[in-house]
Design an enzyme around this catalytic site. Sequence first.
Site, PDB file in Angstrom:
ATOM      1  N   ARG A   1       0.867  -1.189   0.000  1.00  0.00           N
ATOM      2  CA  ARG A   1       0.000   0.000   0.000  1.00  0.00           C
ATOM      3  C   ARG A   1       0.901   1.236   0.000  1.00  0.00           C
ATOM      4  O   ARG A   1       1.986   1.220   0.606  1.00  0.00           O
ATOM      5  CB  ARG A   1      -0.890   0.041   1.246  1.00  0.00           C
TER       6      ARG A   1
ATOM      7  N   HIS B   1      -1.331   0.165  -9.643  1.00  0.00           N
ATOM      8  CA  HIS B   1      -1.947  -0.782  -8.684  1.00  0.00           C
ATOM      9  C   HIS B   1      -2.484  -2.019  -9.422  1.00  0.00           C
ATOM     10  O   HIS B   1      -3.673  -2.358  -9.331  1.00  0.00           O
ATOM     11  CB  HIS B   1      -3.057  -0.083  -7.877  1.00  0.00           C
TER      12      HIS B   1
HETATM   13  P1  NAP Z   1      -1.029 -11.687   5.082  1.00  0.00           P
HETATM   14  O1  NAP Z   1      -1.174 -13.096   4.625  1.00  0.00           O
HETATM   15  O2  NAP Z   1      -1.950 -11.176   6.133  1.00  0.00           O
HETATM   16  O3  NAP Z   1       0.479 -11.497   5.549  1.00  0.00           O
HETATM   17  C1  NAP Z   1       0.912 -10.368   6.243  1.00  0.00           C
HETATM   18  C2  NAP Z   1       2.380 -10.544   6.641  1.00  0.00           C
HETATM   19  O4  NAP Z   1       2.858  -9.307   7.179  1.00  0.00           O
HETATM   20  C3  NAP Z   1       2.592 -11.612   7.720  1.00  0.00           C
HETATM   21  O5  NAP Z   1       3.786 -12.310   7.484  1.00  0.00           O
HETATM   22  C4  NAP Z   1       2.710 -10.779   8.995  1.00  0.00           C
HETATM   23  O6  NAP Z   1       3.489 -11.370  10.035  1.00  0.00           O
HETATM   24  C5  NAP Z   1       3.423  -9.557   8.459  1.00  0.00           C
HETATM   25  N1  NAP Z   1       3.207  -8.388   9.332  1.00  0.00           N
HETATM   26  C6  NAP Z   1       2.051  -7.738   9.608  1.00  0.00           C
HETATM   27  N2  NAP Z   1       2.261  -6.728  10.477  1.00  0.00           N
HETATM   28  C7  NAP Z   1       3.567  -6.739  10.758  1.00  0.00           C
HETATM   29  C8  NAP Z   1       4.399  -5.971  11.614  1.00  0.00           C
HETATM   30  N3  NAP Z   1       3.903  -4.956  12.340  1.00  0.00           N
HETATM   31  N4  NAP Z   1       5.696  -6.282  11.682  1.00  0.00           N
HETATM   32  C9  NAP Z   1       6.207  -7.303  10.954  1.00  0.00           C
HETATM   33  N5  NAP Z   1       5.486  -8.089  10.129  1.00  0.00           N
HETATM   34  C10 NAP Z   1       4.185  -7.804  10.036  1.00  0.00           C
HETATM   35  O7  NAP Z   1      -1.199 -10.691   3.834  1.00  0.00           O
HETATM   36  P2  NAP Z   1      -1.017 -10.992   2.271  1.00  0.00           P
HETATM   37  O8  NAP Z   1      -2.162 -11.767   1.732  1.00  0.00           O
HETATM   38  O9  NAP Z   1       0.343 -11.539   2.047  1.00  0.00           O
HETATM   39  O10 NAP Z   1      -1.139  -9.512   1.668  1.00  0.00           O
HETATM   40  C11 NAP Z   1      -0.297  -8.461   2.106  1.00  0.00           C
HETATM   41  C12 NAP Z   1      -0.781  -7.125   1.568  1.00  0.00           C
HETATM   42  O11 NAP Z   1      -0.543  -7.011   0.163  1.00  0.00           O
HETATM   43  C13 NAP Z   1      -2.289  -6.873   1.658  1.00  0.00           C
HETATM   44  O12 NAP Z   1      -2.654  -6.487   2.986  1.00  0.00           O
HETATM   45  C14 NAP Z   1      -2.509  -5.770   0.650  1.00  0.00           C
HETATM   46  O13 NAP Z   1      -2.418  -4.504   1.257  1.00  0.00           O
HETATM   47  C15 NAP Z   1      -1.350  -5.942  -0.332  1.00  0.00           C
HETATM   48  N6  NAP Z   1      -1.811  -6.306  -1.693  1.00  0.00           N
HETATM   49  C16 NAP Z   1      -1.480  -5.496  -2.755  1.00  0.00           C
HETATM   50  C17 NAP Z   1      -1.884  -5.844  -4.026  1.00  0.00           C
HETATM   51  C18 NAP Z   1      -1.491  -5.039  -5.230  1.00  0.00           C
HETATM   52  O14 NAP Z   1      -1.974  -5.275  -6.321  1.00  0.00           O
HETATM   53  N7  NAP Z   1      -0.571  -4.108  -5.113  1.00  0.00           N
HETATM   54  C19 NAP Z   1      -2.630  -7.017  -4.240  1.00  0.00           C
HETATM   55  C20 NAP Z   1      -2.940  -7.804  -3.140  1.00  0.00           C
HETATM   56  C21 NAP Z   1      -2.525  -7.444  -1.863  1.00  0.00           C
HETATM   57  P3  NAP Z   1       3.070 -12.779  10.721  1.00  0.00           P
HETATM   58  O15 NAP Z   1       3.309 -13.820   9.650  1.00  0.00           O
HETATM   59  O16 NAP Z   1       4.035 -12.910  11.838  1.00  0.00           O
HETATM   60  O17 NAP Z   1       1.633 -12.633  11.136  1.00  0.00           O
HETATM   61  C1  GLV Z   2      -5.377  -5.350  -3.620  1.00  0.00           C
HETATM   62  O1  GLV Z   2      -4.749  -4.359  -3.505  1.00  0.00           O
HETATM   63  C2  GLV Z   2      -5.736  -6.253  -2.559  1.00  0.00           C
HETATM   64  O2  GLV Z   2      -5.547  -5.905  -1.385  1.00  0.00           O
HETATM   65  O3  GLV Z   2      -6.207  -7.353  -2.869  1.00  0.00           O
END
Ligand code: NAP
Ligand code: GLV
Length: 308
Positions: free
Chosen positions: A223, A271
Amino acid sequence: MQILFYAPEGRPEPWLAELQSHLPQAQLRAWQPGDSQPADYAVVWEPPVELLQQPGLKALFNLGAGVDGILRHGEQIPAGLPIVRLDDAGMGEQMAQYVSWAVLGYFRRFADFARQQQQASWRFLKPNNKQQFTIGILGMGVLGQCIAASLLHFGFPVNGWSRTGRSTPGVTSFAGDGQLDAFLRASRVLVCILPLTPATTGILNRENLQKLPPQSFVINVARGPHVVEEDLLALVQNGHIAGATLDVFCEEPLPPAHPFWSEPAITVTPHIAAVTLRPVSLAQIAGKIRKLENGEEIAGVVDRTKGY
Ligand code: NAP
Ligand code: GLV
């Protein structure tokens, strides 16, 4: 069973038709302001707060991985309402492609060769050494793990930072604030795929970005507000950071006058690193609705105290 659909852009009809094909018994409708009829479930992207207060809701399904567009409503979200994020749903593969493209571009110096082509210059450039090209992934969740697997395939050393120090085969794990410095100092390429929470907002500020080795690269696919944009720009312009690939921004669409557009060392994409794929996402959501109706547990329920 009554299901609401809401997304701020695009036509709802194709989404309703696809969801109906998975749940033929359900009654589906596109949510409109003023709708106060009870509903069992809502499938949403960036909903207004009124939708969250719809009577009867048993769960709210987010049409993305990041739930910051829902949690921004804070205390106004009914306390017991489960919020369910997308689990991969085809985004892991897209993220792996995007980040691999950016990392390989930096590692193989493709931007330098493109500049040479503009001058019809046929010149050998010294290749980078893989062992000095450690990739640091901030966030080792569903998507971070997919990115790591893809980069390991190319033989890069990969470090991962998470809250709990989640271990992944082949990846060196770093945990929490106490190990952030060591993680940053080792990252020649820093990839941000964290959820946006109060703890991660502004994490890529001048102080932290300066800890990256000289001539490092930054890739933000999470983000925009993770990055303090003026700090990143200043470090790119003074040469400490050699380049950045940015998919997300504090303001989207990125305003035409924003300096990122014209900075040669910054690559901007709108994005699109991982988009929501309708068929696989709605199949996943419909499967979870069926499970909830059968009294079964589902994956992907957001922990509101953690914010992801
Ligand atoms: P997720 O499965 O919830 O994983 C989040 C990771 O971040 C986990 O490893 C978590 O640690 C770590 N984390 C969270 N808070 C932290 C902190 N304060 N300090 C250190 N580590 C921390 O999320 P995801 O599915 O991988 O997605 C991540 C993000 O990608 C989404 O929230 C979204 O904003 C973004 N995204 C962007 C796009 C795009 O097109 N640009 C598309 C999809 C998603 P733990 O493992 O220890 O819990
Ligand atoms: C896209 O940005 C998502 O969070 O899936």
